[in-house]
Design an enzyme around this catalytic site. Structure first.
Site, PDB file in Angstrom:
ATOM      1  N   HIS A 218       0.841  -1.202   0.000  1.00 37.43           N
ATOM      2  CA  HIS A 218       0.000   0.000   0.000  1.00 37.43           C
ATOM      3  C   HIS A 218       0.874   1.250   0.000  1.00 37.43           C
ATOM      4  O   HIS A 218       1.937   1.265   0.634  1.00 37.43           O
ATOM      5  CB  HIS A 218      -0.915   0.014   1.222  1.00 37.43           C
ATOM      6  CG  HIS A 218      -1.692  -1.255   1.392  1.00 37.43           C
ATOM      7  ND1 HIS A 218      -2.592  -1.705   0.456  1.00 37.43           N
ATOM      8  CD2 HIS A 218      -1.678  -2.185   2.377  1.00 37.43           C
ATOM      9  CE1 HIS A 218      -3.104  -2.860   0.865  1.00 37.43           C
ATOM     10  NE2 HIS A 218      -2.558  -3.164   2.021  1.00 37.43           N
TER      11      HIS A 218
ATOM     12  N   HIS B 292       3.351  -7.735   1.241  1.00 35.25           N
ATOM     13  CA  HIS B 292       2.686  -8.684   2.142  1.00 35.25           C
ATOM     14  C   HIS B 292       1.564  -9.427   1.422  1.00 35.25           C
ATOM     15  O   HIS B 292       1.122  -9.021   0.347  1.00 35.25           O
ATOM     16  CB  HIS B 292       2.112  -7.948   3.359  1.00 35.25           C
ATOM     17  CG  HIS B 292       1.052  -6.940   3.001  1.00 35.25           C
ATOM     18  ND1 HIS B 292       1.345  -5.650   2.623  1.00 35.25           N
ATOM     19  CD2 HIS B 292      -0.305  -7.035   2.953  1.00 35.25           C
ATOM     20  CE1 HIS B 292       0.227  -4.998   2.364  1.00 35.25           C
ATOM     21  NE2 HIS B 292      -0.792  -5.819   2.550  1.00 35.25           N
TER      22      HIS B 292
ATOM     23  N   GLU C 235      -1.812  -0.738   8.254  1.00 40.73           N
ATOM     24  CA  GLU C 235      -2.790  -1.686   8.786  1.00 40.73           C
ATOM     25  C   GLU C 235      -2.141  -2.656   9.761  1.00 40.73           C
ATOM     26  O   GLU C 235      -0.914  -2.718   9.881  1.00 40.73           O
ATOM     27  CB  GLU C 235      -3.457  -2.465   7.643  1.00 40.73           C
ATOM     28  CG  GLU C 235      -2.504  -3.305   6.811  1.00 40.73           C
ATOM     29  CD  GLU C 235      -3.155  -3.849   5.530  1.00 40.73           C
ATOM     30  OE1 GLU C 235      -4.204  -3.338   5.112  1.00 40.73           O
ATOM     31  OE2 GLU C 235      -2.584  -4.785   4.953  1.00 40.73           O
TER      32      GLU C 235
ATOM     33  N   ARG D 190      -1.220  -4.352  -6.390  1.00 38.48           N
ATOM     34  CA  ARG D 190      -1.044  -5.805  -6.532  1.00 38.48           C
ATOM     35  C   ARG D 190       0.159  -6.046  -7.439  1.00 38.48           C
ATOM     36  O   ARG D 190       0.187  -5.532  -8.567  1.00 38.48           O
ATOM     37  CB  ARG D 190      -2.327  -6.360  -7.163  1.00 38.48           C
ATOM     38  CG  ARG D 190      -2.574  -7.832  -6.985  1.00 38.48           C
ATOM     39  CD  ARG D 190      -3.869  -8.259  -7.666  1.00 38.48           C
ATOM     40  NE  ARG D 190      -5.052  -7.727  -7.034  1.00 38.48           N
ATOM     41  CZ  ARG D 190      -6.026  -7.073  -7.668  1.00 38.48           C
ATOM     42  NH1 ARG D 190      -5.969  -6.854  -8.959  1.00 38.48           N
ATOM     43  NH2 ARG D 190      -7.073  -6.647  -7.010  1.00 38.48           N
TER      44      ARG D 190
END
Length: 323
Positions: free
Chosen positions: A105, A180, A122, A200
């Protein structure tokens, strides 16, 4: 006249995913006809996916409407000054029947410039993991952009990624820029900034039912990857009974582990809303005017205006989140 604020529940927003499974329905009792439920968005202010209240006098109202009506009473003075009528967190449960794509991200700066969005810091709390299930977090060696691109081109990216076997209770902090993926067989709770921006980079050469591969974002990802990040993503935390044990504290959220087997008197001194995600058992959360039960797989929002409350349980494990 405004209603008196109370502990608020929302209708889960369920997402069908190519990698999703049955655990959100079977283990967390989410009601859905979708074949592969991958995510349950518990509290969301993402455009097009705004949470709707499911309990009490405010039932049927949107989170956006609550924010514009109650402002600082809902999220706290400092949060309202900073975020205005945008709720700062997105709260989810995720079930990966298959491996998710390898992704990362962008930070606040890149996300604002490219997508008019927040970044996406996150954290994950593993609720259940099948035998030998993994999370992919970071690299297993020193990686340069050149080495990364070579492995990406050769479709050997997994050779330089770090795979961690996980079990219930394992917790990870995923900063922006860190590569991740959630591995097959993992059910987890995710707490993140309000953002749906994901880059992605590899999707296991998967195709959908029409034979199409999902879009990759390798050009965007390259200058968003943190190649020099330390391996400090595993969270170590205490599990003292009947008290809040801090797990993660960052500029975007603070999360604590709270295991309850009695009646706790709690005080909100943080000038923030508080969210409780029930990851095991059940508990009753009571204010002077209202009482609400929360069971495994449910989430509840305590508005900032509620300063004192009680949590009663014989067996609950909660994640306690505020900004």
């Amino acid at each position: 006249m405004k209603s008196i604020l109370y502990p608020i529940k929302f209708q889960p927003i369920l997402k069908d995913k190519i990698w999703g499974g049955k655990k959100l329905k079977a283990i967390l009792n989410k009601d859905s006809n979708l074949p592969n439920v991958g995510e349950s968005w518990e509290i969301s202010d993402v455009e097009g996916d705004t949470s709707i209240v499911s309990n009490g006098n405010l039932e049927g109202q949107s989170l956006k409407h609550l924010l514009s009506t109650y402002k600082a009473d809902l999220i706290g003075e400092k949060n309202y000054k900073h975020f205005g009528n945008k709720f700062p967190l997105l709260i989810k449960f995720i079930d990966a029947k298959e491996d998710l794509s390898i992704q990362l991200h962008p930070n606040d700066e890149l996300a604002a410039k490219r997508h008019n969005s927040f970044g996406k810091t996150e954290m994950w709390y593993v609720m259940q993991a099948d035998k030998d299930s993994n999370l992919i977090v970071g690299f297993n060696q020193k990686v340069t952009p050149e080495l990364y691109l070579k492995h990406l081109e050769d479709k050997t990216l997994t050779k330089i990624l770090n795979f961690d076997k996980v079990k219930e209770g394992d917790t990870y902090f995923i900063e922006v820029g860190r590569v991740h993926a959630i591995g097959a067989g993992v059910l987890l709770a995710e707490i993140q900034q309000t953002s749906d921006i994901t880059y992605r980079v590899y999707d296991w050469d998967r195709v959908d039912d029409k034979g199409n591969e999902r879009e990759l974002h390798n050009d965007l990802a390259l200058d968003a990857i943190g190649f020099d990040m330390e391996d400090d993503f595993r969270v170590v935390y205490d599990k003292e009974m009947n008290q809040s044990n801090q797990m993660v504290s960052c500029p975007y959220f603070t999360t604590s582990y709270l295991k309850v087997d009695s009646k706790l008197k709690k005080e909100n001194t943080n000038d923030s809303f508080i969210i409780y995600m029930c990851v095991d058992g059940e508990a009753e959360i009571s204010t002077q005017s209202h009482s609400e039960t929360i069971v495994k797989g449910e989430t509840i929002l305590l508005p900032a205006a509620i300063k004192t409350y009680e949590i009663t349980s014989k067996n609950a494990t909660l994640l306690e989140v505020y900004v």
